[in-house]
Write an enzyme that holds these catalytic residues in place. Structure first.
Site, PDB file in Angstrom:
ATOM      1  N   GLU A 119       4.608   8.879   1.415  1.00 25.27           N
ATOM      2  CA  GLU A 119       3.475   8.766   0.043  1.00 25.27           C
ATOM      3  C   GLU A 119       2.283   9.065   0.126  1.00 25.27           C
ATOM      4  OE1 GLU A 119       3.275   3.464  -0.424  1.00 25.27           O
ATOM      5  OE2 GLU A 119       5.538   4.559  -1.034  1.00 25.27           O
ATOM      6  N   GLU A 148      11.712   3.577  -1.667  1.00 26.97           N
ATOM      7  CA  GLU A 148      11.925   2.310  -1.466  1.00 26.97           C
ATOM      8  C   GLU A 148      11.999   1.313  -2.738  1.00 26.97           C
ATOM      9  OE1 GLU A 148       7.945   1.620  -0.165  1.00 26.97           O
ATOM     10  OE2 GLU A 148       7.926   3.635   1.831  1.00 26.97           O
TER      11      GLU A 148
HETATM   12  O1  IFM Z   1       4.737  -1.752   2.102  1.00 23.00           O
HETATM   13  C1  IFM Z   1       4.189  -1.117   1.509  1.00 23.00           C
HETATM   14  C2  IFM Z   1       5.165   0.421   2.459  1.00 23.00           C
HETATM   15  O2  IFM Z   1       4.524   0.549   3.477  1.00 23.00           O
HETATM   16  C3  IFM Z   1       5.354   1.454   1.047  1.00 23.00           C
HETATM   17  N1  IFM Z   1       4.723   1.850   0.138  1.00 23.00           N
HETATM   18  C4  IFM Z   1       4.436   0.546  -0.678  1.00 23.00           C
HETATM   19  C5  IFM Z   1       5.230   0.016   0.241  1.00 23.00           C
HETATM   20  C6  IFM Z   1       4.704  -1.627  -1.061  1.00 23.00           C
HETATM   21  O3  IFM Z   1       3.286  -2.151  -0.752  1.00 23.00           O
END
Ligand code: IFM
Length: 474
Positions: free
Chosen positions: A171, A362
């Protein structure tokens, strides 16, 4: 069809089912094993930076409990695990002297995963820059790119005989914007011009690392992770439509266009010039050859999907995000539950950029559900979130998207950055006094989905686990 009258969404035979975590959020062991200081250690030490005043010095104590966590994964039945390596554990000063104990830790973790039949999917950078590099200017300084390539080389030469799948950076938008433009994340800077430099150095570091990994690991599969957020206009007015275009340029295309097209999006560059974040028409930090390095071909794109954003033009003519309609469910992060956006995202990325493979690296939801009288955490809203998003993912595969796997965020309740431990994303609850792990009902549900390689479109009322604390001997 699955249960009577219920549509069943099946996944391909070789589909990867996983869970995801990151080192700074679960590992702890801050002062152990020769680990150096990270920017998140320093940030959490700053009074007022973390909502609940906490830090991640111990977090889920994965540093000591990693074997138990592998047993949890084995129990879930998953075949892939996405985790990150802590740069300051391996190179405590960011470059130079390698901490052998740090590499040994990940070496043992990788062996443990492989013994359990779980494919490791490590990410090199999930936000924990060594503080020593921050002291030299961090991601805002171009020299960080060489440091990252060195780190990638050190790690992949050690683990590359067993680890084939590598992710460079998690990210980049969050690192550049939350960390350097808005000051909500480490290192807590509020400097939009620095944020743009940081974004470029992150992309360049990715490109350089792809080349370093390919040299070290023949046949490696390499990708980067982008948190894609589709932008929808609040109305079909010209102003709202343009606000959605603005967000897409700033959030999504600013990263994806250089990676897949070797150029920054012209409209978004013009937006930045108009807002005074760039001096003049030039991106002075972009040097000859940078964009070609950034666009070095990759094997997969990792997509983190949580929600969409609804954009509008405010009374001052500026773009702004507006709230979803009151009947739309929000998670504890205030993020709208919008599974259709995942289907839209996957199709869009496939058609627009055509990465050879896509992984959902994710996807998950923060809900704080207390244990019932029987001790069971019956987190029905999380089950619903996973079920509807997995259904959307399955429909995207049917529509031709080369989606190869899904990693639920997250295995454990953990340190949710500036929110501390208040936002709970885990399939497994963690008691932060004892570090005891207890699978929530969603963990039982996910285990059933993994075993079936399918999800039903409607809730299964009988998915109830038992309330025991997880004991790997059971
Ligand atoms: O916890 C975070 C993760 O580290 C990166 N993506 C989003 C998740 C939720 O906020």
């Amino acid at each position: 069809m699955g249960r009577a009258g219920v549509t069943r969404y099946a996944f391909p035979d070789n589909f990867l089912w996983g869970v995801a975590t990151s080192a700074p959020q679960i590992e702890g062991g801050r002062h152990e094993g020769g680990r150096g200081v990270s920017i998140w250690d320093r940030y959490a030490d700053t009074p007022g930076a973390i909502a609940d005043g906490s830090h991640a010095d111990v977090a889920c104590d994965h540093f000591h409990r990693w074997r138990e966590d592998i047993e949890l994964m084995r129990w879930l039945g998953i075949n892939a695990y996405r985790f990150s390596l802590a740069w300051p554990r391996i190179l405590p000063n960011g470059t130079g002297a390698v901490n052998a104990a740090g590499l040994d830790f990940y070496d043992a973790l990788v062996d443990g995963l492989l013994e359990a039949g779980i494919e490791p999917y490590p990410t090199l950078y999930h936000w924990d820059l060594p503080q020593a590099l921050q002291d030299r200017g961090g991601w805002g300084e171009r020299s960080v790119v060489d440091a990252f390539a060195e780190y990638a080389d050190v790690v992949t030469r050690r683990l590359g005989d067993r680890v084939r799948n590598w992710t460079t950076i998690n990210e980049p938008w969050c690192i550049a914007v939350l960390g350097h433009e808005e000051g909500h994340h480490a290192p807590g800077h509020k400097d939009p011009a620095e944020g743009l430099r940081v974004a470029h150095h992150l992309l360049l570091a990715h490109g350089r690392a792809v080349r370093a990994i390919r040299d070290a690991v023949p046949g490696a599969k390499i990708g980067i992770v982008h948190n894609h957020t589709p932008a929808h206009p609040a109305t079909d007015s010209h102003g709202d439509t343009d606000a959605a275009r603005w967000f897409d340029g700033f959030f999504n295309r600013w990263f994806l266009d250089p990676l897949f097209r070797g150029r920054y999006p012209a409209d978004a560059v013009a937006d930045r010039i108009a807002s005074g974040h760039l001096e003049g028409p030039e991106m002075h930090f972009v040097q000859a050859g940078d964009l070609a390095a950034i666009a070095t071909p990759i094997d997969f794109l990792g997509v983190n999907y949580y929600s969409r954003v609804i954009m509008s033009q405010n009374v001052d003519g500026r773009p702004e995000a507006v709230k979803a309609a009151p009947d739309h469910e929000l998670t504890d992060m205030g993020w709208e539950v919008h599974p259709e956006g995942l289907h839209e995202t996957l199709l869009h990325l496939h058609r627009e950029y055509g990465p050879p493979e896509i992984f959902i690296t994710e996807n998950g939801a923060a809900y704080d559900d207390p244990p019932g009288p029987d001790g069971l955490i019956d987190d029905v809203r999380r089950i619903d979130y996973l079920r509807t998003h997995l259904s959307a993912a399955s429909r995207a595969i049917a529509d031709g998207v080369p989606l190869a796997g899904y990693f639920a965020w997250s295995l454990l309740d953990n340190f949710e950055w500036a929110h501390g431990y208040q936002k709970k994303f885990g399939l497994v609850a963690v008691d932060f006094d004892t570090c005891e792990r207890t699978p929530k009902n969603s963990a039982h549900w996910y285990r059933d989905a993994v075993a079936a390689n399918a999800v039903d479109a409607a809730a299964t009322p009988s998915t109830r686990g038992d309330s025991r604390v997880f004991d790997s001997r059971n």
